[in-house]
Enzyme design. Structure first.
Site, short mmCIF file in Angstrom:
data_model
loop_
_atom_site.label_atom_id
_atom_site.label_comp_id
_atom_site.label_asym_id
_atom_site.label_seq_id
_atom_site.Cartn_x
_atom_site.Cartn_y
_atom_site.Cartn_z
N GLY A 125 0.81 -1.21 0.00
CA GLY A 125 0.00 0.00 0.00
C GLY A 125 0.84 1.26 0.00
N GLU A 128 -2.22 6.39 -3.19
CA GLU A 128 -3.40 6.96 -2.52
C GLU A 128 -4.26 7.67 -3.56
OE1 GLU A 128 -2.19 9.29 0.86
OE2 GLU A 128 -1.18 7.56 1.77
N GLY A 344 -9.04 -7.80 -36.92
CA GLY A 344 -10.10 -7.00 -37.53
C GLY A 344 -11.32 -6.88 -36.62
N GLU A 368 3.01 0.88 -11.12
CA GLU A 368 4.42 0.60 -10.79
C GLU A 368 5.40 1.48 -11.58
OE1 GLU A 368 5.68 -2.99 -9.33
OE2 GLU A 368 3.70 -3.88 -9.13
N THR A 370 4.68 5.01 -14.13
CA THR A 370 4.10 5.22 -15.46
C THR A 370 5.20 5.21 -16.53
OG1 THR A 370 4.38 7.60 -15.28
CG2 THR A 370 2.25 6.73 -14.56
N1 CAA Z 1 16.01 1.09 -3.40
C1 CAA Z 1 16.49 1.62 -2.26
N2 CAA Z 1 16.57 2.96 -2.04
C2 CAA Z 1 16.14 3.77 -3.02
C3 CAA Z 1 15.62 3.29 -4.23
C4 CAA Z 1 15.57 1.88 -4.40
N3 CAA Z 1 15.11 1.35 -5.53
N4 CAA Z 1 15.27 4.32 -5.01
C5 CAA Z 1 15.54 5.43 -4.32
N5 CAA Z 1 16.08 5.09 -3.12
C6 CAA Z 1 16.56 6.02 -2.08
C7 CAA Z 1 17.55 7.00 -2.67
O1 CAA Z 1 18.87 6.49 -2.64
C8 CAA Z 1 17.39 8.19 -1.75
O2 CAA Z 1 18.10 7.94 -0.56
P1 CAA Z 1 19.15 9.03 0.04
O3 CAA Z 1 18.30 10.21 0.35
O4 CAA Z 1 19.71 8.36 1.22
O5 CAA Z 1 20.13 9.30 -1.04
C9 CAA Z 1 15.90 8.16 -1.40
O6 CAA Z 1 15.47 6.82 -1.62
C10 CAA Z 1 15.08 9.11 -2.25
O7 CAA Z 1 15.24 8.67 -3.61
P2 CAA Z 1 15.03 9.63 -4.85
O8 CAA Z 1 15.67 10.96 -4.56
O9 CAA Z 1 15.44 8.87 -6.05
O10 CAA Z 1 13.47 9.82 -4.82
P3 CAA Z 1 12.62 10.67 -5.82
O11 CAA Z 1 11.66 11.43 -5.01
O12 CAA Z 1 13.49 11.41 -6.78
O13 CAA Z 1 11.81 9.56 -6.64
C11 CAA Z 1 10.37 8.90 -8.39
C12 CAA Z 1 11.04 10.03 -7.66
C13 CAA Z 1 11.41 8.05 -9.10
C14 CAA Z 1 9.46 9.53 -9.43
C15 CAA Z 1 9.58 8.01 -7.41
O14 CAA Z 1 8.73 8.82 -6.64
C16 CAA Z 1 8.78 6.95 -8.13
O15 CAA Z 1 9.31 5.91 -8.51
N6 CAA Z 1 7.48 7.23 -8.35
C17 CAA Z 1 6.58 6.22 -8.91
C18 CAA Z 1 5.92 5.49 -7.79
C19 CAA Z 1 5.24 4.25 -8.26
O16 CAA Z 1 5.80 3.46 -9.02
N7 CAA Z 1 4.04 4.05 -7.80
C20 CAA Z 1 3.30 2.84 -8.10
C21 CAA Z 1 2.78 2.27 -6.82
S1 CAA Z 1 2.57 0.56 -6.70
C22 CAA Z 1 1.25 0.15 -7.57
O17 CAA Z 1 1.12 0.56 -8.66
C23 CAA Z 1 0.22 -0.72 -6.88
C24 CAA Z 1 -0.10 -2.05 -7.38
O18 CAA Z 1 -0.82 -2.79 -6.73
C25 CAA Z 1 0.36 -2.59 -8.66
#
Ligand code: CAA
Length: 405
Positions: A125, A128, A344, A368, A370
């Site tokens: 989860g 939201e 078709g 997961e 976009t």
């Molecule tokens: N593993 C471990 N740590 C990670 C990581 C990973 N894969 N990715 C990032 N981090 C860490 C970073 O190292 C950073 O740590 P530090 O501050 O210590 O350096 C911290 O997390 C913050 O990372 P970012 O600065 O990269 O974070 P961001 O805000 O720039 O991320 C984003 C932006 C990539 C757009 C992210 O918000 C994202 O992936 N958004 C999409 C979310 C998503 O996929 N939602 C789908 C939900 S699930 C779903 O769909 C439900 C279902 O049932 C199918």
């Protein structure tokens, strides 16, 4: 060195899952889809096959297979229907593997073992109503009170929301940081459906993956014991992103299976349907679509295999799992569109499965991460704006026999 040969164990798994899904699910799937009905009888069968704990080590009740096996099973399941693969994505990919990497021994015994054995079903989860791509924009809070956290908020678009027993929930445990949208204020919690104040519901207005259960859950001051904090306070965002590394991998492999399903259905149809006195497979424009499906299938498969191989050897694979997910889901949308086109008018009815493939593929281009989020991430890697640093907890490398990729 990547070895592209699958092991005997992999081949056997592929065959077992393929035969099970063809026998037990394929004959009913159109009807379930039409009725918007999730069939819960699938779950014990998947548990019996070991799929619900597929790459969880045997010491935690799992089948002890490698991470490539998770991809292979995802591909085979989505070949029959996306709803089947989604079960693996949320139960194993997003939830159980997060417990495996980040959980305490006590949490693994209490939650991971029954999940791996399929006695309890789990999901994730993060999303939201007002926060999807902008994962830092969630509103759910977790207020510490003595030896508990009190969780309040609503999660949306949750696969298996009305089915799962255990929920991996991301919430703000630091309200100052919430105001600043500083992700180090987010924490991860293991929440049980049985906790007071928890409720869930199914979304009824979805138009794809209709045989899957998708819903929402609400937490109205749900008291969660402090020992159900996963990782440390403030590690929730990292755990969510880590979970998505595994979830996206299963989505990539699943979308690859969907491309294969589109390809196979289209080849069959092109060999049987006649226009202008010949099989439509004789027409060059149809051939071009079929060839594109084959290229998309092969390249998508290579990308998820590479990500799975990296998981097996314990190498960080956020970039590779994301690339595989992005490419395979976009390609599956193209393949499904072309499959309908080749069929078709018949493709536009539910007499043939390609209409279902067309509806189902779109979800994975959105959830997961976009298409747009993944494009931005890949560009940021290239530009040096994003790098994958080691985190405190990683997926344990596969310890069994060396598995080929
Ligand atoms: N593993 C471990 N740590 C990670 C990581 C990973 N894969 N990715 C990032 N981090 C860490 C970073 O190292 C950073 O740590 P530090 O501050 O210590 O350096 C911290 O997390 C913050 O990372 P970012 O600065 O990269 O974070 P961001 O805000 O720039 O991320 C984003 C932006 C990539 C757009 C992210 O918000 C994202 O992936 N958004 C999409 C979310 C998503 O996929 N939602 C789908 C939900 S699930 C779903 O769909 C439900 C279902 O049932 C199918």
């Amino acid at each position: 060195m990547i070895d592209l040969d699958l092991t005997e164990e992999h081949r056997l798994l592929e065959q077992t899952v393929r035969e099970w899904a063809a026998r037990e699910v394929a004959p009913h799937i159109a009807e379930l889809d039409r009725a918007h009905r999730f069939d819960p009888r699938i779950l014990p069968q998947m548990a019996d096959l070991g799929l619900l704990g597929i790459c969880v080590p045997a010491e935690y009740g799992g089948a002890g297979m490698d991470y490539l096996s998770l991809g292979l099973a995802s591909e085979e399941l989505e070949y029959v229907d996306t709803s089947l693969r989604v079960i693996l994505s949320v139960h194993v990919g997003l939830n159980s593997l997060s417990l495996l990497a980040w959980g305490t021994e006590e949490q693994k015994r209490r939650y991971l073992v029954p999940q791996a054995q399929g006695q309890k079903i789990a999901t994730f989860g993060l999303t939201e109503p007002a926060a999807g791509s902008d994962a830092r924009g969630i509103q759910t809070v977790a207020i510490r009170k003595g030896d508990r956290y009190v969780l309040s908020g609503e999660k949306m678009w949750i696969s298996l929301a009305d089915v799962a027993d255990h929920f991996l929930v991301i919430a703000w445990s630091d309200l100052e940081k919430k105001r600043a949208k500083d992700p180090s204020g987010l924490s991860a919690f293991i929440v049980e459906r049985a906790f007071a104040g928890f409720s869930s519901g199914t979304l009824t207005h979805k138009w794809g993956i209709l045989a899957g259960n998708t819903g929402f859950f609400k937490m109205d001051e749900v008291e969660v014991p402090a020992e159900n904090l996963l990782g440390r306070e403030g590690e929730g965002f990292k755990i969510a992103m880590f979970a998505l590394d595994q979830g996206r991998y299963t989505v990539a492999a699943g979308a690859t299976g969907l491309i294969r399903a589109c390809r196979d259905a289209s080849v069959r149809y092109a060999q049987q349907r006649q226009t202008f006195g010949v099989e439509i497979g004789q027409h060059q424009l149809v051939k071009e679509m079929l060839a594109r499906m084959e290229a998309d299938y092969q390249t998508s498969r290579l990308l998820w295999l590479k990500a799975g191989w990296m998981k097996n050897i314990g190498r960080r694979n956020t970039r590779e799992s994301g690339l595989a997910k992005w490419m395979a889901t976009v390609a599956s949308e193209r393949a499904a569109g072309d499959a309908v086109q080749i069929h078709g008018a018949n493709g536009y009815s539910d007499e043939y499965p390609v209409g279902r493939y067309y509806r189902n593929c779109k979800g994975a281009v959105i959830y997961e991460g976009t298409r747009e989020i993944h494009a931005l991430m890949q560009a940021d890697y290239l530009l040096g704006y994003r790098t994958d640093k080691p985190t405190r907890c990683e997926l344990p490398p596969y310890q069994g026999q060396t598995a080929g990729a």
